[in-house]
Design a protein around this motif. Structure first.
Motif, mmCIF file in Angstrom:
data_model
loop_
_atom_site.group_PDB
_atom_site.id
_atom_site.type_symbol
_atom_site.label_atom_id
_atom_site.label_comp_id
_atom_site.label_asym_id
_atom_site.label_seq_id
_atom_site.Cartn_x
_atom_site.Cartn_y
_atom_site.Cartn_z
ATOM 1 N N GLU A 133 5.490 5.132 -2.213
ATOM 2 C CA GLU A 133 4.178 5.111 -2.845
ATOM 3 C C GLU A 133 3.298 4.025 -2.222
ATOM 4 O OE1 GLU A 133 2.227 4.937 -7.325
ATOM 5 O OE2 GLU A 133 4.288 4.264 -7.047
ATOM 6 N N GLU A 134 3.895 2.865 -1.984
ATOM 7 C CA GLU A 134 3.124 1.772 -1.396
ATOM 8 C C GLU A 134 2.717 2.096 0.034
ATOM 9 O OE1 GLU A 134 0.823 -1.457 -1.081
ATOM 10 O OE2 GLU A 134 1.620 -0.514 -2.883
ATOM 11 N N ARG A 135 3.574 2.746 0.791
ATOM 12 C CA ARG A 135 3.235 3.141 2.160
ATOM 13 C C ARG A 135 2.021 4.064 2.152
ATOM 14 N NH1 ARG A 135 7.684 5.404 3.299
ATOM 15 N NH2 ARG A 135 8.755 3.442 3.573
ATOM 16 N N SER A 136 1.994 4.987 1.208
ATOM 17 C CA SER A 136 0.870 5.912 1.083
ATOM 18 C C SER A 136 -0.415 5.168 0.707
ATOM 19 C CB SER A 136 1.193 6.984 0.040
ATOM 20 O OG SER A 136 0.112 7.820 -0.170
ATOM 21 N N LEU A 137 -0.341 4.257 -0.257
ATOM 22 C CA LEU A 137 -1.513 3.471 -0.660
ATOM 23 C C LEU A 137 -1.999 2.577 0.477
ATOM 24 C CD1 LEU A 137 -0.604 2.456 -4.312
ATOM 25 C CD2 LEU A 137 -2.541 3.834 -3.589
ATOM 26 N N THR A 138 -1.060 1.984 1.200
ATOM 27 C CA THR A 138 -1.416 1.123 2.319
ATOM 28 C C THR A 138 -2.133 1.922 3.401
ATOM 29 O OG1 THR A 138 0.398 -0.396 1.866
ATOM 30 C CG2 THR A 138 -0.467 -0.391 4.121
ATOM 31 N N ASP A 176 2.865 3.788 14.125
ATOM 32 C CA ASP A 176 1.426 3.546 14.305
ATOM 33 C C ASP A 176 0.880 2.695 13.157
ATOM 34 O OD1 ASP A 176 1.292 5.298 16.602
ATOM 35 O OD2 ASP A 176 1.257 6.983 15.198
ATOM 36 N N LEU A 177 1.300 3.024 11.952
ATOM 37 C CA LEU A 177 0.857 2.255 10.788
ATOM 38 C C LEU A 177 1.383 0.826 10.866
ATOM 39 C CD1 LEU A 177 -0.696 2.165 8.135
ATOM 40 C CD2 LEU A 177 1.349 3.041 6.991
ATOM 41 N N ALA A 178 2.630 0.670 11.285
ATOM 42 C CA ALA A 178 3.199 -0.677 11.430
ATOM 43 C C ALA A 178 2.411 -1.484 12.463
ATOM 44 C CB ALA A 178 4.664 -0.591 11.828
#
Length: 176
Positions: A145-150, A75-77
């Motif tokens: 970490e970047e996935r969470s921030l994104t 979904d995020l992608a």
């Protein structure tokens, strides 16, 4: 040139109430299409449209956050694929365009998706510095970490876009 009068909180609240009423009354397809402009995940937009009517803007924003927290990796992608990288006004210096383009390329190479950042409350004159600083800082993140921030930036973007959507829906139709 006359200085516009500030919009009072009660005027904003009234516009939001009227806009929310209109949004709640739209067909499911129309609501989903509008919500897809706020966040490009079809699952998120469907969920948000299906849970109407919302009693107030705070409830709508809370539902947006909850749906955003429930986004899975696919979904995020999907939402990220619908995003455009933050860009500059065409009159910005060429060097700024080149620096931003290089930073975006490095980010996309590292993480495989467009860089997103919510710039609500940041004056346009500071956008390029904020974006470049954020990209450079986030390039040091590990993928989790970047996935969470994104995902957090996507939630913030969706909130701002929902407020814009409801505000626009509350304006009088110029054709009426």
């Amino acid at each position: 040139m006359p200085v516009p009068e500030p919009v009072s909180a009660s005027t904003r609240t009234s516009a939001h109430s009227k806009g929310l009423g209109r949004f709640n009354g739209w067909t499911g397809d129309l609501a989903e299409a509008a919500l897809l402009e706020c966040c490009g995940s079809r699952r998120w937009a469907h969920r948000m449209a299906a849970h109407r009517p919302y009693p107030d803007l705070a409830s709508l924003l809370a539902a947006s956050d909850e749906a955003g927290y429930d986004l899975g990796p696919s979904d995020l992608a999907e939402a990220l694929a619908a995003e455009c990288a933050p860009c500059l006004h065409h009159e910005a210096p060429r060097a700024a365009h080149l620096a931003l383009r290089a930073a975006h390329a490095a980010y996309e190479h590292s993480f495989g998706h467009v860089f997103v950042i919510c710039m609500d409350g940041v004056p346009p004159s500071q956008h390029v510095d904020q974006v470049l600083t954020a990209i450079r800082a986030r390039l040091a993140n590990d993928p989790d970490e970047e996935r969470s921030l994104t995902a957090e930036e996507m939630r913030r973007l969706a909130r701002g876009r929902i407020i814009e959507l409801v505000t626009a829906a509350g304006r009088p139709d110029p054709l009426l």
